[in-house]
Design a protein around this motif. Structure first.
Motif: not given
Length: 384
Positions: A336-357
């Motif tokens: 509601p604050s950002t008007k975007k769809n947000v999520a949290m989850g787990y991925v393989k190490n190395g794919l966790h850096k901000s900006g990773t598509e």
């Protein structure tokens, strides 16, 4: 104008038995849901979930969190004992301060997350209602062993108090008006005993919304009247589980049983900061060897935040990188604050850096997603 406040409380041995009678008013929604053996409101009739969320971000909301398990640990060896169960450096925690920590198992997995507040003569502990039975069984088994070896420690369930959370940027002025004194000297994560309108309360400047606020332990006999005083202020509204979930997710805060479980370690969960520096070296808690190895050599998966294009990604949605399955979503919602769809989850190490598509599969379709730093909204915690 009452929330789903309990009139009485007990901590029996089963979740089903933990349901208690509560008082409701016309403000309470007709949509009640079972939650950890309690009947809880998703929202209240005067505000929908989104409106309640936004009200909390700009004003103040009352959450009935009396379902949480509260305990008091006493005895001269209380710190030593609790450091065998959690990763916190309680020994060096200043009196009056609190810390978020986790109970670990023999493999370093998280049994539950918990708040530990250190007082001069005791530890005040709050942990999750859904984990109450297993937490108590775990603590008591180790307590008995510790006591049999001569340790001086005891546990008391605080079943004669209710826990009321007042959250939002207007929370402090509302509470200050009732107390009659300034609370600027009470920083986030500190707690103290305060008399409010003749009611003896434990007031901790904490909460799970990302905003400034307080969690107030009130005697059961005074809980309804105390909450009436709070909601009589025009800056305060009642809030339920719906807003609580979206607020904590925007704040990048984990929900046990979703973002945390007993197979996930604090290092994998991005909760390394909860492990005291001394504890990282000395260990002494369950699963220390596994966690120390992860601190040194890294982990295979990492918790991340995501902004997802298209439809919201909910718990269980699969995460892909270049067509390869690399993880899954553990929490997700429209923000509601950002008007975007947000999520949290787990991925393989190395794919966790901000900006990773990445891509997230929702309803059979892959949607673009970008790893984003958490919290998704700036924190409003009070600092001295």
């Amino acid at each position: 104008m009452l929330s789903a406040l309990r009139l009485a409380r007990s901590i029996p041995t089963t979740n089903a038995a933990r349901s208690v009678q509560r008082a409701y008013s016309a403000a309470a929604t007709s949509e009640m849901v079972p939650f950890a053996g309690w009947s809880m409101p998703v929202q209240y009739s005067n505000l929908g979930v989104g409106a309640s969320h936004n009200w909390t971000r700009t004003n103040a909301s009352v959450f009935d969190v009396s379902h949480m398990l509260a305990t008091r640990i006493t005895g001269k060896d209380r710190v030593k004992f609790y450091e065998t169960l959690t990763v916190a450096d309680i020994e060096n925690l200043p009196v009056g301060s609190s810390t978020l920590s986790v109970f670990t198992n023999e493999n370093g997995g998280i049994i539950d997350d918990t708040i530990i507040c250190k007082h001069q003569d005791s530890l005040y502990i709050v942990s999750n209602a859904g984990c109450a039975d297993k937490d108590l069984a775990h603590i008591r088994s180790h307590l008995k062993e510790f006591q049999n070896k001569g340790g001086d420690v005891d546990l008391k369930i605080i079943d004669d108090h209710s826990l009321i959370a007042l959250q939002g940027p207007k929370a402090a002025p509302v509470l200050e008006g009732l107390i009659g004194k300034d609370l600027r000297d009470l920083p986030f994560m500190d707690g103290r005993f305060i008399t409010i309108k003749g009611i003896e309360c434990h007031v901790a400047r904490s909460g799970y919304t990302g905003e400034d606020g307080f969690e107030i332990s009130v005697p059961n006999s005074d809980a309804v009247e105390f909450t009436k005083m709070l909601v009589s202020d025009p800056r305060v509204e009642l809030a339920g589980l719906g807003a609580r979930d979206s607020l904590r997710l925007e704040a990048g805060l984990c929900l046990y049983g979703h973002d945390l479980d007993d197979t996930i370690t604090p290092v994998e969960a991005g909760l390394t900061w909860t492990i005291g520096k001394r504890r990282r070296i000395e260990g002494g808690f369950l699963g220390a060897a596994t966690i120390q190895d992860q601190l040194k050599n890294g982990v295979s998966r990492r918790r991340i935040g995501l902004v997802v294009q298209g439809a919201p990604a909910r718990e269980g949605a699969q995460i892909f990188a270049n067509g390869e399955l690399v993880g899954k979503v553990t929490s997700g919602c429209p923000s509601p604050s950002t008007k975007k769809n947000v999520a949290m989850g787990y991925v393989k190490n190395g794919l966790h850096k901000s900006g990773t598509e990445l891509e997230v599969e929702v309803r059979g379709r892959k949607q673009k997603a970008v790893v984003t730093k958490m919290p998704f909204v700036p924190a409003g915690y009070h600092k001295v």
